[in-house]
Design a protein around this motif. Structure first.
Motif, PDB file in Angstrom:
ATOM      1  N   THR A  40       8.457 -12.236 -25.062  1.00 46.24           N
ATOM      2  CA  THR A  40       7.437 -12.950 -24.308  1.00 46.24           C
ATOM      3  C   THR A  40       8.057 -14.112 -23.585  1.00 46.24           C
ATOM      4  OG1 THR A  40       6.900 -14.376 -26.159  1.00 46.24           O
ATOM      5  CG2 THR A  40       5.606 -12.365 -25.938  1.00 46.24           C
ATOM      6  N   THR A  41       7.344 -14.579 -22.588  1.00 45.53           N
ATOM      7  CA  THR A  41       7.740 -15.784 -21.880  1.00 45.53           C
ATOM      8  C   THR A  41       6.578 -16.744 -21.969  1.00 45.53           C
ATOM      9  OG1 THR A  41       6.915 -14.804 -19.859  1.00 45.53           O
ATOM     10  CG2 THR A  41       9.279 -14.618 -20.274  1.00 45.53           C
ATOM     11  N   PRO A  42       6.815 -18.061 -21.686  1.00 53.82           N
ATOM     12  CA  PRO A  42       5.723 -19.019 -21.815  1.00 53.82           C
ATOM     13  C   PRO A  42       4.527 -18.602 -20.989  1.00 53.82           C
ATOM     14  CG  PRO A  42       7.805 -20.145 -21.477  1.00 53.82           C
ATOM     15  CD  PRO A  42       8.074 -18.688 -21.314  1.00 53.82           C
ATOM     16  N   GLY A  43       3.369 -18.624 -21.590  1.00 52.49           N
ATOM     17  CA  GLY A  43       2.153 -18.283 -20.867  1.00 52.49           C
ATOM     18  C   GLY A  43       1.823 -16.815 -20.923  1.00 52.49           C
ATOM     19  N   GLN A  44       2.746 -16.040 -21.489  1.00 53.29           N
ATOM     20  CA  GLN A  44       2.514 -14.593 -21.543  1.00 53.29           C
ATOM     21  C   GLN A  44       1.911 -14.251 -22.888  1.00 53.29           C
ATOM     22  OE1 GLN A  44       6.098 -12.425 -21.481  1.00 53.29           O
ATOM     23  NE2 GLN A  44       5.141 -10.446 -21.140  1.00 53.29           N
ATOM     24  N   SER A  45       1.052 -13.264 -22.943  1.00 56.06           N
ATOM     25  CA  SER A  45       0.464 -12.870 -24.202  1.00 56.06           C
ATOM     26  C   SER A  45       1.526 -12.241 -25.075  1.00 56.06           C
ATOM     27  CB  SER A  45      -0.673 -11.881 -23.958  1.00 56.06           C
ATOM     28  OG  SER A  45      -0.154 -10.699 -23.418  1.00 56.06           O
ATOM     29  N   THR A  80      -2.667  -9.584 -19.566  1.00 52.09           N
ATOM     30  CA  THR A  80      -1.391  -9.394 -18.862  1.00 52.09           C
ATOM     31  C   THR A  80      -1.538  -9.660 -17.370  1.00 52.09           C
ATOM     32  OG1 THR A  80      -0.820  -7.674 -20.450  1.00 52.09           O
ATOM     33  CG2 THR A  80       0.465  -7.737 -18.433  1.00 52.09           C
ATOM     34  N   THR A  81      -0.647 -10.468 -16.828  1.00 47.95           N
ATOM     35  CA  THR A  81      -0.698 -10.717 -15.384  1.00 47.95           C
ATOM     36  C   THR A  81      -0.148  -9.503 -14.646  1.00 47.95           C
ATOM     37  OG1 THR A  81       1.513 -11.688 -15.280  1.00 47.95           O
ATOM     38  CG2 THR A  81      -0.349 -13.203 -15.709  1.00 47.95           C
ATOM     39  N   LEU A  82      -0.521  -9.435 -13.375  1.00 51.33           N
ATOM     40  CA  LEU A  82       0.012  -8.347 -12.540  1.00 51.33           C
ATOM     41  C   LEU A  82       1.532  -8.446 -12.485  1.00 51.33           C
ATOM     42  CD1 LEU A  82      -0.493  -5.967 -10.632  1.00 51.33           C
ATOM     43  CD2 LEU A  82      -0.808  -7.621  -8.778  1.00 51.33           C
ATOM     44  N   LEU A  83       2.040  -9.672 -12.399  1.00 55.12           N
ATOM     45  CA  LEU A  83       3.492  -9.872 -12.342  1.00 55.12           C
ATOM     46  C   LEU A  83       4.180  -9.309 -13.580  1.00 55.12           C
ATOM     47  CD1 LEU A  83       6.100 -11.093 -11.211  1.00 55.12           C
ATOM     48  CD2 LEU A  83       5.435 -13.277 -12.228  1.00 55.12           C
ATOM     49  N   ASP A  84       3.699  -9.671 -14.759  1.00 55.08           N
ATOM     50  CA  ASP A  84       4.322  -9.177 -15.989  1.00 55.08           C
ATOM     51  C   ASP A  84       4.175  -7.671 -16.113  1.00 55.08           C
ATOM     52  OD1 ASP A  84       5.284 -11.614 -16.786  1.00 55.08           O
ATOM     53  OD2 ASP A  84       3.559 -12.108 -18.024  1.00 55.08           O
ATOM     54  N   CYS A  85       3.049  -7.153 -15.660  1.00 54.09           N
ATOM     55  CA  CYS A  85       2.836  -5.705 -15.720  1.00 54.09           C
ATOM     56  C   CYS A  85       3.856  -4.984 -14.838  1.00 54.09           C
ATOM     57  CB  CYS A  85       1.407  -5.392 -15.274  1.00 54.09           C
ATOM     58  SG  CYS A  85       1.010  -3.653 -15.372  1.00 54.09           S
ATOM     59  N   CYS A  99       7.873 -19.943 -10.843  1.00 51.77           N
ATOM     60  CA  CYS A  99       7.120 -20.984 -11.556  1.00 51.77           C
ATOM     61  C   CYS A  99       6.115 -20.403 -12.549  1.00 51.77           C
ATOM     62  CB  CYS A  99       6.389 -21.846 -10.536  1.00 51.77           C
ATOM     63  SG  CYS A  99       5.136 -20.932  -9.608  1.00 51.77           S
ATOM     64  N   ASP A 100       5.637 -19.183 -12.283  1.00 48.30           N
ATOM     65  CA  ASP A 100       4.561 -18.558 -13.089  1.00 48.30           C
ATOM     66  C   ASP A 100       3.266 -19.369 -13.009  1.00 48.30           C
ATOM     67  OD1 ASP A 100       3.824 -16.342 -14.542  1.00 48.30           O
ATOM     68  OD2 ASP A 100       4.320 -17.196 -16.489  1.00 48.30           O
ATOM     69  N   HIS A 101       3.136 -20.200 -11.990  1.00 48.11           N
ATOM     70  CA  HIS A 101       1.942 -21.039 -11.853  1.00 48.11           C
ATOM     71  C   HIS A 101       1.362 -21.023 -10.436  1.00 48.11           C
ATOM     72  CE1 HIS A 101       3.292 -22.665 -15.709  1.00 48.11           C
ATOM     73  NE2 HIS A 101       2.075 -23.150 -15.837  1.00 48.11           N
ATOM     74  N   GLY A 102       1.756 -20.047  -9.637  1.00 49.06           N
ATOM     75  CA  GLY A 102       1.183 -19.966  -8.294  1.00 49.06           C
ATOM     76  C   GLY A 102       1.700 -20.985  -7.315  1.00 49.06           C
ATOM     77  N   GLN A 103       2.887 -21.524  -7.559  1.00 43.54           N
ATOM     78  CA  GLN A 103       3.363 -22.599  -6.690  1.00 43.54           C
ATOM     79  C   GLN A 103       4.598 -22.251  -5.870  1.00 43.54           C
ATOM     80  OE1 GLN A 103       3.847 -25.681  -9.587  1.00 43.54           O
ATOM     81  NE2 GLN A 103       1.673 -26.201  -9.587  1.00 43.54           N
ATOM     82  N   ARG A 114      -2.754  -6.875   1.393  1.00 45.31           N
ATOM     83  CA  ARG A 114      -2.812  -8.347   1.514  1.00 45.31           C
ATOM     84  C   ARG A 114      -1.904  -8.982   0.480  1.00 45.31           C
ATOM     85  NH1 ARG A 114      -8.820 -10.499   2.221  1.00 45.31           N
ATOM     86  NH2 ARG A 114      -7.596 -12.258   2.933  1.00 45.31           N
ATOM     87  N   ARG A 115      -1.281 -10.100   0.865  1.00 48.52           N
ATOM     88  CA  ARG A 115      -0.341 -10.716  -0.080  1.00 48.52           C
ATOM     89  C   ARG A 115      -1.077 -11.492  -1.158  1.00 48.52           C
ATOM     90  NH1 ARG A 115       2.319 -15.740   3.390  1.00 48.52           N
ATOM     91  NH2 ARG A 115       0.796 -15.750   5.063  1.00 48.52           N
ATOM     92  N   VAL A 116      -0.551 -11.417  -2.371  1.00 50.61           N
ATOM     93  CA  VAL A 116      -1.099 -12.190  -3.477  1.00 50.61           C
ATOM     94  C   VAL A 116       0.063 -12.702  -4.331  1.00 50.61           C
ATOM     95  CG1 VAL A 116      -3.206 -10.789  -3.630  1.00 50.61           C
ATOM     96  CG2 VAL A 116      -1.294 -10.277  -5.119  1.00 50.61           C
ATOM     97  N   ASN A 117      -0.188 -13.825  -4.996  1.00 52.60           N
ATOM     98  CA  ASN A 117       0.757 -14.297  -6.015  1.00 52.60           C
ATOM     99  C   ASN A 117       0.433 -13.524  -7.294  1.00 52.60           C
ATOM    100  OD1 ASN A 117       1.975 -16.150  -4.348  1.00 52.60           O
ATOM    101  ND2 ASN A 117       0.741 -17.875  -5.039  1.00 52.60           N
ATOM    102  N   SER A 118       1.306 -12.618  -7.647  1.00 58.75           N
ATOM    103  CA  SER A 118       0.977 -11.727  -8.768  1.00 58.75           C
ATOM    104  C   SER A 118       0.963 -12.443 -10.110  1.00 58.75           C
ATOM    105  CB  SER A 118       1.937 -10.535  -8.809  1.00 58.75           C
ATOM    106  OG  SER A 118       3.280 -10.970  -8.930  1.00 58.75           O
ATOM    107  N   CYS A 119       1.524 -13.648 -10.182  1.00 55.82           N
ATOM    108  CA  CYS A 119       1.489 -14.390 -11.449  1.00 55.82           C
ATOM    109  C   CYS A 119       0.108 -14.975 -11.702  1.00 55.82           C
ATOM    110  CB  CYS A 119       2.541 -15.497 -11.466  1.00 55.82           C
ATOM    111  SG  CYS A 119       2.185 -16.894 -10.374  1.00 55.82           S
TER     112      CYS A 119
END
Ligand code: FES
Length: 212
Positions: A40-45, A80-85, A99-103, A114-119
């Motif tokens: 796991t990483t910080p913020g990840q389930s 689970t975030t889209l990024l982690d998936c 950053c895992d925080h949308g920044q 359309r573009r998205v921040n997958s985190c």
């Protein structure tokens, strides 16, 4: 005459409290280091999202993501975030976690074009949707024009942000954007380059826009 024995459970002493908590903490560390424990990483389930045919995860839900033109039937932890998936479950690691925080924009992918921040997005929210990652844009032998322009204009240095930059730049081609560099900079402002390759990135985007 002796006192009556105390009724009810004994009160914990400082010694028993420390013994109990110390044992629990040690058990947690051992479990985290044990082979097979989910990474796991910080913020990840803590519960990993496995493929449908993989080990069952309590509370996991079945979803299908169409990634780069291929359907992936998955069972994911709802957290689970889209990024982690994309990175951990589907093993497409071109999309980066910054950053895992949308920044920072390193995790940018396209969802239904359309573009998205997958985190910042849960995988569960995209059941049945069309995801495009950098792996789906071009191939080493047939680069997408934006990928080719980033190479031609030296639009990357360390490369960590590059996939997110390119995914944003490709999406930008379909968005309302003024003709000058300032407009491009504004629409690319969600993508951070710690090496500072911004002039080269803007030049690459403008070149592709000119040739489009
Ligand atoms: S990793 Fe998603 S915006 Fe930074």
């Amino acid at each position: 005459m002796p006192d009556d024995p105390p009724s009810g459970p004994p009160k914990p002493t400082r010694r028993t409290f420390l013994l109990t908590t110390g044992t629990s903490a040690a058990a947690a560390v051992v479990a985290a280091c044990a082979p097979g424990h989910p990474k796991t990483t910080p913020g990840q389930s803590a519960a990993p999202a496995g493929p449908a045919e993989g080990p069952s995860v309590e509370g996991a839900v079945p979803i299908t993501l169409r990634i780069n033109g291929k359907d992936h039937a998955l069972r994911v932890d709802p957290r689970t975030t889209l990024l982690d998936c994309i990175r951990e479950t589907v093993a497409l690691t071109g999309t980066k976690k910054g950053c895992d925080h949308g920044q920072c924009g390193a995790c940018t992918v396209h969802v239904n074009g359309r573009r998205v921040n997958s985190c910042l997005s849960l995988a569960l929210m995209h059941d049945g949707e069309e995801i495009t990652t950098i792996e789906g844009l071009g191939t080493p032998d047939a680069l997408h024009p934006m990928q080719a322009a980033f190479v031609a204009f030296d639009g990357y240095q360390c490369g960590y942000c590059t996939s997110g930059q390119i995914m944003s730049a490709v999406a930008l081609l379909k968005e309302p954007c003024g003709p000058d560099d300032a407009a491009v900079k504004e629409l690319m402002s969600g993508n951070i380059c710690r090496c500072g390759a911004y002039p080269n990135i803007v030049a690459a985007v403008q070149q592709v826009r000119k040739n489009a």
